[in-house]
Design an enzyme around this catalytic site. Structure first.
Site: not given
Length: 254
Positions: A98, A232, A235
């Protein structure tokens, strides 16, 4: 934070005129004691929180009490600090993807996390369901989400085209509300970069969680400085890359 812009929408063989929600991106120039500090491309929301968090994580100020005033007009943010003659130096790291300056991270000069804060995997999963459920993201597909949390309690949420800007905002919110940031953690929708790790270290936020990936430099820096990095997280799964002692593993709930 968005405007509806005309486009041609194609769906198979169907072509039709359409108005689609597009996230706003505006340039905002920051001046500190009359001197230009930087210009950011960002979403035009929570600007006082952004300014506070940015000045703190870039170590221009040491705390909220060093800000005398913040004035915002059009595309300009002007800050007066208690030290009118403070010299604004360059950033101390390269920003991951960035922009930024041309110097590199020196972990020996970074603060170490000082916190005994703990959370559970279930708290992280539950918080993720609430934080990352963004109507703005569903409409535009063009923003990052960063939240400041205590367990499952959402303290502040920022949505921005840049995840670093969003992180500065929630840190700024915590500072302006005089919170003990060592008893909080942050959750982000995008990649964890070394720059985000550095900002957490400056603010003494002990845990950063993402539903996405991290970088090797972020992990290496966090390992040396005591920060817990979780990637991550979705789920009922997650990868804890550094300092897993802060996260207690419990069986996923419904």
């Amino acid at each position: 934070m968005y405007r509806k812009l005309p486009c041609k929408r194609i769906d198979g063989e169907l072509c039709e005129d359409h108005l689609h929600e597009v996230i706003e991106e505006v340039p905002l120039a920051l001046f500190v004691n009359g001197r230009h500090a930087m210009t950011a491309m960002m979403s035009p929301v929570m600007l006082e929180e952004f300014v506070t968090g940015y000045l703190f994580t870039e170590q221009i100020i040491k705390g909220i009490d060093e800000i005398e005033s913040i004035k915002i007009e059009k595309n300009r943010m002007s800050v007066i600090t208690t030290n009118l003659f403070k010299v604004l130096g360059p950033k101390k790291t390269i920003l991951s993807g960035c922009g930024g300056s041309t110097s590199f991270i020196d972990t020996e000069k970074l603060p170490k996390i000082q916190s005994d804060y703990h959370i559970t995997t279930q708290e992280i999963w539950n918080a993720g369901k609430a934080v990352l459920n963004s109507e703005l993201h569903r409409l535009t597909g063009g923003i990052h989400i960063v939240a400041l949390l205590d367990g499952e309690k959402i303290v502040a949420v920022s949505e921005d085209i840049g995840r670093h800007n969003a992180l500065d905002r929630v840190i700024g919110f915590g500072l302006r509300n005089r919170m003990d940031l060592s008893k909080t953690y942050v959750m982000v929708s995008g990649r964890i970069s070394s720059e985000m790790v550095r900002k957490c270290l400056i603010a003494n936020i002990p845990i950063i969680v993402s539903r996405g990936a991290t970088t090797t430099l972020a992990v290496e820096t966090a390992e040396k400085t005591g920060l817990t990095v979780v990637g991550f997280s979705r789920g009922g799964k997650m990868n804890i890359y550094t300092h897993p002692e802060r996260v207690s593993v419990v069986k996923p709930g419904p």
